[in-house]
Motif scaffolding. Sequence first.
Motif, PDB file in Angstrom:
ATOM      1  N   LEU A 169      30.583  -0.793   2.102  1.00 50.91           N
ATOM      2  CA  LEU A 169      31.060  -1.147   3.358  1.00 50.91           C
ATOM      3  C   LEU A 169      30.548  -0.558   4.590  1.00 50.91           C
ATOM      4  N   ILE A 170      30.594   0.916   4.496  1.00 52.94           N
ATOM      5  CA  ILE A 170      30.050   1.841   5.547  1.00 52.94           C
ATOM      6  C   ILE A 170      28.507   1.388   5.840  1.00 52.94           C
ATOM      7  N   ARG A 171      27.675   0.983   5.217  1.00 49.50           N
ATOM      8  CA  ARG A 171      26.656   0.524   5.423  1.00 49.50           C
ATOM      9  C   ARG A 171      26.527  -0.332   6.714  1.00 49.50           C
ATOM     10  N   GLN A 172      27.794  -1.176   7.014  1.00 49.81           N
ATOM     11  CA  GLN A 172      27.783  -2.148   8.140  1.00 49.81           C
ATOM     12  C   GLN A 172      28.160  -1.480   9.356  1.00 49.81           C
ATOM     13  N   TYR A 173      28.819  -0.177   9.172  1.00 53.25           N
ATOM     14  CA  TYR A 173      29.273   0.567  10.441  1.00 53.25           C
ATOM     15  C   TYR A 173      28.226   1.249  11.060  1.00 53.25           C
ATOM     16  N   TYR A 239      34.274   7.606   9.812  1.00 53.27           N
ATOM     17  CA  TYR A 239      35.405   7.706  10.845  1.00 53.27           C
ATOM     18  C   TYR A 239      35.614   6.129  11.080  1.00 53.27           C
ATOM     19  N   GLU A 240      34.728   5.279  11.520  1.00 58.94           N
ATOM     20  CA  GLU A 240      34.976   4.273  11.984  1.00 58.94           C
ATOM     21  C   GLU A 240      35.525   3.337  10.921  1.00 58.94           C
ATOM     22  N   LEU A 241      35.073   3.143   9.876  1.00 58.13           N
ATOM     23  CA  LEU A 241      35.681   2.489   8.710  1.00 58.13           C
ATOM     24  C   LEU A 241      37.148   2.927   8.425  1.00 58.13           C
ATOM     25  N   ILE A 242      37.436   4.028   8.356  1.00 56.08           N
ATOM     26  CA  ILE A 242      38.781   4.692   8.176  1.00 56.08           C
ATOM     27  C   ILE A 242      39.650   4.076   9.479  1.00 56.08           C
ATOM     28  N   ASN A 243      39.112   4.315  10.312  1.00 52.53           N
ATOM     29  CA  ASN A 243      39.973   3.891  11.734  1.00 52.53           C
ATOM     30  C   ASN A 243      40.279   2.352  11.840  1.00 52.53           C
ATOM     31  N   SER A 248      43.852  -1.912  11.339  1.00 51.79           N
ATOM     32  CA  SER A 248      44.376  -3.191  10.784  1.00 51.79           C
ATOM     33  C   SER A 248      45.785  -3.112  10.161  1.00 51.79           C
ATOM     34  N   LYS A 249      46.060  -2.035   9.958  1.00 52.50           N
ATOM     35  CA  LYS A 249      47.685  -1.945   9.727  1.00 52.50           C
ATOM     36  C   LYS A 249      48.513  -2.120  10.653  1.00 52.50           C
ATOM     37  N   ILE A 250      47.917  -1.727  11.945  1.00 53.63           N
ATOM     38  CA  ILE A 250      48.737  -1.580  13.258  1.00 53.63           C
ATOM     39  C   ILE A 250      48.622  -3.212  13.656  1.00 53.63           C
ATOM     40  N   TYR A 251      47.620  -3.846  13.332  1.00 51.27           N
ATOM     41  CA  TYR A 251      47.558  -5.201  13.646  1.00 51.27           C
ATOM     42  C   TYR A 251      48.551  -6.080  12.680  1.00 51.27           C
ATOM     43  N   SER A 288      38.307  -9.548  14.883  1.00 51.67           N
ATOM     44  CA  SER A 288      37.377 -10.450  14.848  1.00 51.67           C
ATOM     45  C   SER A 288      36.675 -10.394  13.190  1.00 51.67           C
ATOM     46  N   GLU A 289      36.869 -11.444  12.608  1.00 44.75           N
ATOM     47  CA  GLU A 289      36.767 -11.631  11.384  1.00 44.75           C
ATOM     48  C   GLU A 289      35.185 -11.174  10.895  1.00 44.75           C
ATOM     49  N   ASN A 290      34.165 -11.643  11.666  1.00 47.61           N
ATOM     50  CA  ASN A 290      32.618 -11.322  11.491  1.00 47.61           C
ATOM     51  C   ASN A 290      32.213 -10.217  12.165  1.00 47.61           C
ATOM     52  N   HIS A 291      32.844  -8.999  12.084  1.00 48.88           N
ATOM     53  CA  HIS A 291      32.404  -7.977  12.982  1.00 48.88           C
ATOM     54  C   HIS A 291      32.998  -6.721  12.188  1.00 48.88           C
ATOM     55  N   PHE A 292      32.048  -5.822  12.252  1.00 53.43           N
ATOM     56  CA  PHE A 292      32.457  -4.192  11.959  1.00 53.43           C
ATOM     57  C   PHE A 292      32.357  -3.178  12.922  1.00 53.43           C
TER      58      PHE A 292
END
Length: 340
Positions: A169-173, A239-243, A248-251, A288-292
Amino acid sequence: MRNILSDFQKEMDLLKLYIDFQNASYKNQSKIEKTKADSVLKSLTISKIKQFDFNSHIISIYGAYEHFVEQLFVKYLNEICSIIKSYNLLPEEIQKNNLNKTLEIIKQLDYRKNKNVKPEKLIEILHKNINENSSVINIDAFKNHSANFRITVIDAYFSEIGIKNISSLIRQYEPLKSFLTINVSDFASKKNSIVFPILEHICDLRNDIAHGVNNVQLINKSILFEYIDFMKIFTTSLYELINNNYLSKIYESNNDEIEVISIFNKEILCFNTKGKKVDRTSKILVKSENHFPNVFLANIKDIQHNKVSIANTELNKNIDIGILVDKKIKNTMNFKLITE
């Protein structure tokens, strides 16, 4: 969590400054030593000086990196446990690993790193998890690890708290995605060893130095600086991935969904307040579903009602407003309101 990243980035910038300062200082000192009859350079060779310096640089990079990962991990866990009020609602992986992680650290209480961990506190927290449904868990137990933070270890470490497949996943951030786009063709499908060779090499060097391996292969300053820059890129994307997982939990826990009237210029969001008080300290959660990342926060720069800027809306008064946000938004996105 942002401060944890900022501290790491600052440490890396200072290390680069120190290396330059160190090199300049040695040149001056070398000139002085050459004029001495009993020069230290007669016994301390230049190659040995470079080896000592290099060792300290690698240990500094890895030490700051390990601290960053641990602090990010702990901060995320603390935030999740403060959002979710019941133990049985925590991510399944946390519940599954809680007992074993607690028992594991109890067996390691004589380790120096666990000197401040109290066994009675561990048992008390575990008891409250099981019998009182308390979401406060033994953070020290989950933080505990024994391996260097190679990418595979990062995968395993965070999967124990419900964040899986980080190495993919991190490769997309960003900014890692841009770095890989330039440097690694078809990076999404490549093996970890091809995508993260710098991280792996730093871990290898750290191990060799820590275990006293003789003649560790040095790398020149320009490459070392490239390593440092990569670590800044990698940690930013981590950081961006973990944040993103945190937001997402907040949402998920936020019930103030915005019913969009319209969006203008990809920056103006129009909606009815439904009696909520909105001011410029309010935030907009965007999904946004199609966004990292697929969940991010947008700040409010301006609020208008009937084409007039206002400081805030009134509580319990339903009005249509338009807010100017600091992120690009689209009609395909979903929005939730965060107010104080």
